[in-house]
Motif scaffolding. Structure first.
Motif, PDB file in Angstrom:
ATOM      1  N   ASP A  30       2.415   0.368   5.929  1.00 40.01           N
ATOM      2  CA  ASP A  30       2.031   1.674   5.366  1.00 40.01           C
ATOM      3  C   ASP A  30       2.861   2.002   4.127  1.00 40.01           C
ATOM      4  OD1 ASP A  30       0.698   4.115   5.112  1.00 40.01           O
ATOM      5  OD2 ASP A  30       2.090   5.145   6.455  1.00 40.01           O
ATOM      6  N   ASP A  86       6.214   7.794   2.496  1.00 39.87           N
ATOM      7  CA  ASP A  86       6.292   7.327   3.886  1.00 39.87           C
ATOM      8  C   ASP A  86       7.692   7.384   4.494  1.00 39.87           C
ATOM      9  OD1 ASP A  86       4.855   6.339   6.150  1.00 39.87           O
ATOM     10  OD2 ASP A  86       5.662   4.339   5.789  1.00 39.87           O
ATOM     11  N   HIS A 109       4.062  11.455   6.149  1.00 37.45           N
ATOM     12  CA  HIS A 109       3.314  11.926   7.333  1.00 37.45           C
ATOM     13  C   HIS A 109       4.187  11.937   8.587  1.00 37.45           C
ATOM     14  CE1 HIS A 109       2.220   7.942   9.426  1.00 37.45           C
ATOM     15  NE2 HIS A 109       3.073   7.647   8.482  1.00 37.45           N
ATOM     16  N   HIS A 110       5.490  11.778   8.421  1.00 33.64           N
ATOM     17  CA  HIS A 110       6.376  11.802   9.591  1.00 33.64           C
ATOM     18  C   HIS A 110       6.689  13.234   9.998  1.00 33.64           C
ATOM     19  CE1 HIS A 110       6.972   7.642   8.198  1.00 33.64           C
ATOM     20  NE2 HIS A 110       7.141   7.403   9.496  1.00 33.64           N
ATOM     21  N   THR A 129       0.663   7.411   5.774  1.00 34.45           N
ATOM     22  CA  THR A 129       0.840   7.908   4.413  1.00 34.45           C
ATOM     23  C   THR A 129      -0.336   7.433   3.551  1.00 34.45           C
ATOM     24  OG1 THR A 129       3.231   8.014   4.617  1.00 34.45           O
ATOM     25  CG2 THR A 129       2.359   7.846   2.386  1.00 34.45           C
ATOM     26  N   ASP A 159      -0.621   1.254  10.473  1.00 35.96           N
ATOM     27  CA  ASP A 159      -0.062   2.420  11.163  1.00 35.96           C
ATOM     28  C   ASP A 159      -0.919   2.885  12.341  1.00 35.96           C
ATOM     29  OD1 ASP A 159       2.299   2.681   9.744  1.00 35.96           O
ATOM     30  OD2 ASP A 159       2.054   4.825   9.398  1.00 35.96           O
TER      31      ASP A 159
HETATM   32 MN   LIG Z   1       3.626   5.458   7.905  1.00 31.49          MN
END
Ligand SMILES: [Mn+2]
Length: 316
Positions: A30, A86, A109-110, A129, A159
């Motif tokens: 990702d 990411d 996107h975490h 991401t 992912d």
């Molecule tokens: Mn990721």
């Protein structure tokens, strides 16, 4: 730190001329696919784009279009904008020391990225991401090149475990379909990403010999001390071989990287491993997370086994 909308980031991409894109150490599909994918799009708009990832790229990602151009952060470099993809901006090696830019934006996107380090756009509901970058390119209103499609598709596919994990939504699959229409070829991605050297399969067999189930069979771990890790080129994918065990909720792989430094990755079916990782200064997603334990092998192993056991007992 200020939050950017995708429209605002699209504006920055249109206005500025030169970009540095980076992702986390220990790069995965990702992080690498998102940085390279967006770099291809920027170049298709006549912009200058440099991808810097300050770590060794795993061999199975070398098929990605543009992978050979990825640079380490060995020397100072200037651009208009730095895009950190990411990851939280604390996991990008020496990039911040080497880069001189007017603006820096973190796209991620975490759920454990609280956005406190840099101006940002964080979508914790996004599967990857690459999914956020897909939306960004749609917002820009420009076509996906074949190279960009291949890279972003790889980010989505890796992912989501090829669109199987809990983070996969109808939108994720539509984005994947769009990218296939734009030139991504799923079988080429999966063959390349899943390919391992012969020795790695031998290493996997050695790793499985050492696996240990604990917490009454609800957790299973592979624990690798420093000499064992030193002999292995990669342990990528090892966790997938134990997360499938019947009754196992949490799978864990612990690797001793150096004196007093153990890397831990966790996957779960139900438990929140992101909360577990956060206890030790790590992070990630509800069902896929990791952390670094600054302790010796035996202590680290004991610590993580106890924390996992406690978490599983608490949810009963
Ligand atoms: Mn990721």
């Amino acid at each position: 730190m200020r939050e950017y909308t995708l429209e605002e980031i699209a504006g920055v991409l249109r206005e500025e001329k030169s970009f540095i894109l980076t992702g986390h150490e220990n790069p995965d599909g990702d992080c690498t696919g998102s940085t390279l994918g967006l770099a291809h799009i920027l170049r298709s708009l006549g912009k200058q784009a440099t991808v810097i990832i300050d770590d060794k790229l795993p061999r199975f990602l070398s098929f990605l279009p543009g992978a050979v151009e990825i640079r380490r952060a060995d020397e100072p470099v200037e651009a208009d904008v730095l895009l950190v993809l990411d990851t939280v901006p604390t996991r990008i090696g020496r990039v911040l020391e080497q880069v001189k830019v007017k603006k820096a934006i973190n796209i991620d996107h975490h759920e454990t990225n609280d956005g406190s380090h840099m101006d940002h756009h964080i979508e914790s509901q996004a599967a990857a991401t690459a999914e956020v970058i897909y939306k960004l390119v749609k917002t820009l209103g420009v076509p996906f090149t074949k190279e960009a499609a291949m890279c972003l598709y790889t980010g989505l596919a890796t992912d989501t475990g090829y669109f199987r994990y809990a983070n996969t939504t109808p939108f994720t699959m539509r984005a994947g379909a769009d990218l296939i229409e734009a030139g991504a070829v799923p079988y080429i991605v999966s063959e390349a990403v899943d390919e391992r050297p012969y020795q790695t399969v031998v290493d996997l067999s050695a790793a499985l010999d050492r696996m240990e189930c604990f917490a009454g069979g609800r957790a299973c771990g592979i624990f690798l001390d420093a000499p064992t890790v030193a002999k292995m080129e990669t342990t990528e994918g090892f966790i997938d071989s134990i997360r499938i065990i019947e009754g196992v909720d949490i799978a864990v792989v612990l690797k001793m990287k150096e004196e007093k430094l153990c890397r831990v990755s966790m996957r779960s079916k139900r438990a929140n491993v992101s909360a577990l990782a956060t206890q030790f200064g790590g992070g990630g997603h509800e069902h896929a997370a990791g952390c670094t334990l600054h302790m010796g092998y035996e202590d680290a192993k004991k610590t993580i086994m106890e924390a996992i056991t406690r978490a599983l007992e608490a949810q009963a």
